[in-house]
Design a protein around this motif. Sequence first.
Motif, PDB file in Angstrom:
ATOM      1  N   THR A  45     -35.971  18.664 -17.103  1.00 44.15           N
ATOM      2  CA  THR A  45     -36.841  17.578 -17.551  1.00 44.15           C
ATOM      3  C   THR A  45     -36.455  17.042 -18.920  1.00 44.15           C
ATOM      4  OG1 THR A  45     -38.468  19.051 -18.573  1.00 44.15           O
ATOM      5  CG2 THR A  45     -38.769  18.545 -16.229  1.00 44.15           C
ATOM      6  N   ALA A 110     -33.772   9.201 -16.428  1.00 48.26           N
ATOM      7  CA  ALA A 110     -35.005   8.868 -17.154  1.00 48.26           C
ATOM      8  C   ALA A 110     -34.936   9.313 -18.604  1.00 48.26           C
ATOM      9  CB  ALA A 110     -36.207   9.511 -16.459  1.00 48.26           C
ATOM     10  N   SER A 111     -34.136  10.343 -18.874  1.00 50.91           N
ATOM     11  CA  SER A 111     -33.972  10.842 -20.238  1.00 50.91           C
ATOM     12  C   SER A 111     -33.085   9.944 -21.086  1.00 50.91           C
ATOM     13  CB  SER A 111     -33.360  12.245 -20.185  1.00 50.91           C
ATOM     14  OG  SER A 111     -32.099  12.199 -19.539  1.00 50.91           O
ATOM     15  N   ARG A 205     -45.712  10.175 -19.127  1.00 52.30           N
ATOM     16  CA  ARG A 205     -44.281  10.370 -19.370  1.00 52.30           C
ATOM     17  C   ARG A 205     -43.618  11.071 -18.189  1.00 52.30           C
ATOM     18  NH1 ARG A 205     -42.961  15.228 -23.632  1.00 52.30           N
ATOM     19  NH2 ARG A 205     -43.974  16.952 -22.532  1.00 52.30           N
ATOM     20  N   ASN A 206     -44.415  11.445 -17.181  1.00 55.63           N
ATOM     21  CA  ASN A 206     -43.882  12.168 -16.029  1.00 55.63           C
ATOM     22  C   ASN A 206     -43.462  11.189 -14.936  1.00 55.63           C
ATOM     23  OD1 ASN A 206     -44.332  14.719 -17.214  1.00 55.63           O
ATOM     24  ND2 ASN A 206     -46.497  14.607 -16.648  1.00 55.63           N
ATOM     25  N   THR A 207     -42.337  10.532 -15.198  1.00 52.49           N
ATOM     26  CA  THR A 207     -41.822   9.512 -14.283  1.00 52.49           C
ATOM     27  C   THR A 207     -40.407   9.831 -13.804  1.00 52.49           C
ATOM     28  OG1 THR A 207     -41.053   8.217 -16.181  1.00 52.49           O
ATOM     29  CG2 THR A 207     -43.239   7.691 -15.296  1.00 52.49           C
ATOM     30  N   HIS A 208     -39.987  11.074 -13.978  1.00 55.23           N
ATOM     31  CA  HIS A 208     -38.640  11.460 -13.560  1.00 55.23           C
ATOM     32  C   HIS A 208     -38.519  11.321 -12.043  1.00 55.23           C
ATOM     33  CE1 HIS A 208     -34.770  13.299 -13.755  1.00 55.23           C
ATOM     34  NE2 HIS A 208     -35.126  14.429 -13.177  1.00 55.23           N
ATOM     35  N   HIS A 255     -39.638  14.964 -19.504  1.00 61.12           N
ATOM     36  CA  HIS A 255     -40.108  13.992 -18.521  1.00 61.12           C
ATOM     37  C   HIS A 255     -40.229  14.687 -17.168  1.00 61.12           C
ATOM     38  CE1 HIS A 255     -39.704  10.472 -21.145  1.00 61.12           C
ATOM     39  NE2 HIS A 255     -38.601  11.031 -21.596  1.00 61.12           N
TER      40      HIS A 255
END
Length: 267
Positions: A45, A110-111, A205-208, A255
Amino acid sequence: MTAIAVTIAGSDSGGGAGIQADLKSFSANGVYGASVLTALTAQNTLGVTAIHDVPPDFIRAQMDAVYSDLKVNATKIGMLSQQAVIHAVAEGLEAHDTGPVVFDPVMVAASGDPLVADEAVAVLIDVLVPKADLITPNLHEAARMLDGTVADGEAEMSRQAERLKALGAKAVLLKGGHGSGAESVDLLLTDDGETWLRAPRHETRNTHGTGCTLSSAIAAGLAKGAPLVEAVRLAKIYITDAIAAADSLQIGAGHGPVHHFFEFWET
């Protein structure tokens, strides 16, 4: 007959994106998933620390094995980071009955970590985009494909979607999730015109894995026989709900992933 979809993409060792997200999305949407791995990533993540590309001849071997035995109803393509890999996948698509092809031009995690070499972008456009029934770039991927700036507003999204479709894809879904405002607005452009898809924007922010999940949900819909506009509409509902439920999971320190199984898990 069991609906079957294949994902041709990279592996995410953290489980939130890539092959892992695709297979979860297929399953959550009622489709059997098979896979062809194009790359291995050391990833969690917090980011990507290493990428190991699968040899092109082994990618073709995987494709030949899957498509020669399974009656595939749709194919989703994700991370292809090297030119030789892109050509191997293109040759495999030509050799087999793949069903409709959904191509998600994954370029950046995403990062923020880059996933595709600069020299491979032009090859993706020239070799794979014309083979796709639908391409699903986000705003940043569209800008990179067009060598321009990120679309600011719906008028510019419309212009960029037209330019993307002119590259050879049968249809374009330009995703606005990286935009701003109270709504997440996507634009589907087909030969029949524009369809705008709107959903509430959920702050998390958890959209990975959102792009992987959405494109594979679209492929699942197509595999079950839905028309393109309906498959995209249902997938938009699914990813919106998966994002809304993401904070009910506690995965990693960065993420986190969306919640693929929000309908089935007790959280």
